[in-house]
Design a protein around this motif. Sequence first.
Motif, mmCIF file in Angstrom:
data_model
loop_
_atom_site.group_PDB
_atom_site.id
_atom_site.type_symbol
_atom_site.label_atom_id
_atom_site.label_comp_id
_atom_site.label_asym_id
_atom_site.label_seq_id
_atom_site.Cartn_x
_atom_site.Cartn_y
_atom_site.Cartn_z
ATOM 1 N N UNK A 277 0.844 -1.204 0.000
ATOM 2 C CA UNK A 277 0.000 0.000 0.000
ATOM 3 C C UNK A 277 0.876 1.249 0.000
ATOM 4 N N UNK A 278 1.871 1.180 0.894
ATOM 5 C CA UNK A 278 2.760 2.332 1.053
ATOM 6 C C UNK A 278 4.200 1.847 0.885
ATOM 7 N N UNK A 279 5.065 2.813 0.572
ATOM 8 C CA UNK A 279 6.449 2.424 0.318
ATOM 9 C C UNK A 279 7.400 3.425 0.964
ATOM 10 N N UNK A 328 -0.083 4.269 -2.290
ATOM 11 C CA UNK A 328 -0.989 5.280 -1.758
ATOM 12 C C UNK A 328 -0.274 6.361 -0.959
ATOM 13 N N UNK A 329 0.946 6.070 -0.549
ATOM 14 C CA UNK A 329 1.773 7.091 0.105
ATOM 15 C C UNK A 329 3.235 6.670 0.001
ATOM 16 N N UNK A 330 4.085 7.682 -0.095
ATOM 17 C CA UNK A 330 5.523 7.437 -0.231
ATOM 18 C C UNK A 330 6.247 8.132 0.923
ATOM 19 N N UNK A 362 -0.012 10.982 -8.353
ATOM 20 C CA UNK A 362 0.957 11.535 -7.422
ATOM 21 C C UNK A 362 0.541 11.246 -5.987
ATOM 22 N N UNK A 363 1.083 10.206 -5.389
ATOM 23 C CA UNK A 363 0.758 9.942 -3.987
ATOM 24 C C UNK A 363 1.394 11.000 -3.091
ATOM 25 N N UNK A 364 0.877 11.159 -1.885
ATOM 26 C CA UNK A 364 1.537 12.091 -0.963
ATOM 27 C C UNK A 364 2.955 11.618 -0.654
ATOM 28 N N UNK A 365 3.894 12.574 -0.618
ATOM 29 C CA UNK A 365 5.294 12.245 -0.305
ATOM 30 C C UNK A 365 5.634 12.866 1.046
ATOM 31 N N UNK A 366 5.940 11.995 2.003
ATOM 32 C CA UNK A 366 6.324 12.484 3.325
ATOM 33 C C UNK A 366 7.823 12.269 3.520
ATOM 34 N N UNK A 392 -1.372 8.645 6.487
ATOM 35 C CA UNK A 392 -1.488 9.580 5.352
ATOM 36 C C UNK A 392 -2.209 8.909 4.189
ATOM 37 N N UNK A 393 -1.915 7.616 3.980
ATOM 38 C CA UNK A 393 -2.566 6.888 2.889
ATOM 39 C C UNK A 393 -4.061 6.778 3.139
ATOM 40 N N UNK A 394 -4.448 6.750 4.430
ATOM 41 C CA UNK A 394 -5.868 6.680 4.782
ATOM 42 C C UNK A 394 -6.526 8.054 4.720
ATOM 43 N N UNK A 395 -5.767 9.050 4.298
ATOM 44 C CA UNK A 395 -6.357 10.377 4.084
ATOM 45 C C UNK A 395 -6.191 11.335 5.247
ATOM 46 N N UNK A 396 -5.474 10.917 6.286
ATOM 47 C CA UNK A 396 -5.290 11.806 7.439
ATOM 48 C C UNK A 396 -4.084 12.713 7.210
#
Lengths: 408, 341
Positions: A277-279, A328-330, A362-366, A392-396
């Motif tokens: 899901x996330x990486x 879904x998030x990086x 473009x997934x969110x990049x943290x 973050x992937x869950x939208x928070x």
Amino acid sequence: MARAVEQVAAPQKETDALISGSEAIAVACKLADVDVITAYPIRPYDTVMQYVAKLVANGELDCEYIVAESEHSQFEIVKHACAAGARVFCGSSGVGWMYAFEALTVTPALRIPMVAMVGNRALDDPGAFGVEHNDALAVRDLGWQLVWVDTAQEALDTALIAYRVAEDRRVFLPCAIACDGAFLTHSQAQVKIPPQQWVNAFLPPYNRGDLLLHPDNPITVAPQVNEDWLMEIRKHNDEAMKRAKTVIKEAYADFARIFGRDYGNPFFEEYQTDDADVVLVGMGTLSMPVKVAIRRMRQEGKKVGLVRLRWFRPFAAEELAATLGRFNAVGVIDRDFSFGSPYTSGVLATEIRAALYPAEKRPPVLGFICGLGGREVTVPDVQRMTDVLLSAAAGKAQPLTTWVGIRE
Amino acid sequence: MDAIETALPTQQLEAIKGVKKIPLEEFFTSGHRTCQGCESALVMKLMVKAAGPRTIVLGSTGCMYVANTTYYSTSWVVPWMHTQLGSSGSAGLGTAAALKVLMRKGKMKEEPINVIAFCGDGGGADMGLSAISAALTHPQYNFLILLYDNESYANTDIQLSGLTPYGAHTTFSPPGKAKRILHTRWKKNVAGMLAAGHPECRYVATVCASYAVDMMNRVRKALTIGGPTFIHSIDPCPKGWDFDPMLSHELGELAVETGVWPLYEVENGVLKLYGRTKQIAEKRARRKPVREFLLKQGRFAHFTEDDFDYFQAKVDEMWNRWLIPGVIPFHTELERDQPPA
């Protein structure tokens, strides 16, 4: 590059050895038949020169081995030796690398295909011996190829590949092999050392061609160009760097064929990304704690993977955008920091965001700042980063940059 | 114990006997943009003429880079490469090391090739001094480092360097209302320092291009003797020293005749004064007053009688009190030739 691969089918075998990352690179220098090597001490890079010195003293490596009086001289000596047709090697760490900065700056513009090792170390002050990537990243914009390695085996293989790519006439740009200080430079691991014949089949002799500085070829190198020509010369370097991507792919394919070790995608390694899901994204020896943490988190049902970047310059922007767009998030783990940069993040996070900008997805990049100055990156650290990422992937909403493992 | 690895054979360049025997071929030709009366350009021309075509020249940043090596109009007929301001020592060393190893490994045809790295006074006496010193400790490589000394950073607008003489007006040391003399340091003695500090270095010399044959023969000797060698040349600079370009040679001669610039060579550890300097030391010629040299230059126009006297006193001290006139600045108070008690 159509060399007779068939000849390689001889019965030579690899030998096993328990050696450190630095020693692996010294062995690569021997296998590559390097002609001129310069040394100047600074931890952790100097370990490579201790091994080189031993090889020279034992008559195993036939080169001019010159102990210089500063890092600046070190790089200038090999720069000129390389211009006169010699295959060269040197390196440094931390502030020593910065002391050589003037020499590092001119090297790519002169199309000097030297290979150097940067044993990553925090920049003074305050003095710290441990790993941080800012030293190597300082040459990001100069035309140096930059590659991070993870294991001693990868260090040896990458050094051979680096010579092959740097000395390819389509490239002719220097290459720095970044090795995490202590974690890689000083840690021993089981390494397969290839026989000389395989290396000979993989790595042709260095041929400087019509750029050779020799009385038979009376050229003037590095004259003053001013505004008349500088833009054209910069563009040539840009094109060489772009071509390096093709040459790197060719080199890894040849390497796999001759040595039987296939790194797959040369630019980055993917770990458990198929269903993730996330990486997490990072460079260097970071991958060890991250992989351990991923295996544990997978048992808890958290679908997380790792993308470990090898080549930072040239930057595989399209390939990374395509890969990272699947998640879904990086989360980018930076073992460096860029003060006052966009979203006050690390260098890698900024680059990844830039690479993703034109992408369709473009997934969110943290960004996570972690392990500076050699601080250990622990499994719980990685688990905390992953939790932020999953949220973050869950939208928070989550902060764009988080310092991990820091005393508050 | 292993013997020290020897250097490659060098080119055997014979001494030039008289002006009429100077080779006609030029290897530093048209295409440069140096000022009228530029002695440094003459040094380049004589240096490479003495060395001949089988030579590689490396030039560190300075006016002899900026003025001579404009893209598409290089004045060098032999291969030439730029090196960074502080890197003449490293450039010579790296190039010589490459030639040696490539010939030893059979990757290049074996032949003696001259390697000359030049630097200005800024690159040689300030920033690059440590690299030159380090380079001179490697007896197994053949290269010559030539320091052309016009006593200022000349291509950036005449700023003072470690070799700018006492009191000279430069853009970093202008005479002003509160301070007539802003630059109060005495010039470093680079050749003497390098000769004394590097016993393995087989040849160190000072030269002046006003004596062209002498100068070329010093270059030939340095290249023939092998190992790392060093030559320091004084180069009158019409722009920086502020004099009529027609006087360049004359100012070079005056530097020697007044004793400000002693000509000497240290060959295999043996020091010899030569030319007019030798005549002065042997009292066969008289030192001219220093004011003759200083008065011809605008950079000393603000000097008062006191300043001339001070300058003369310093030069006198160099000749009368130094252990070796103009070369070794130690004053010995020990009584000599005393038999042991």
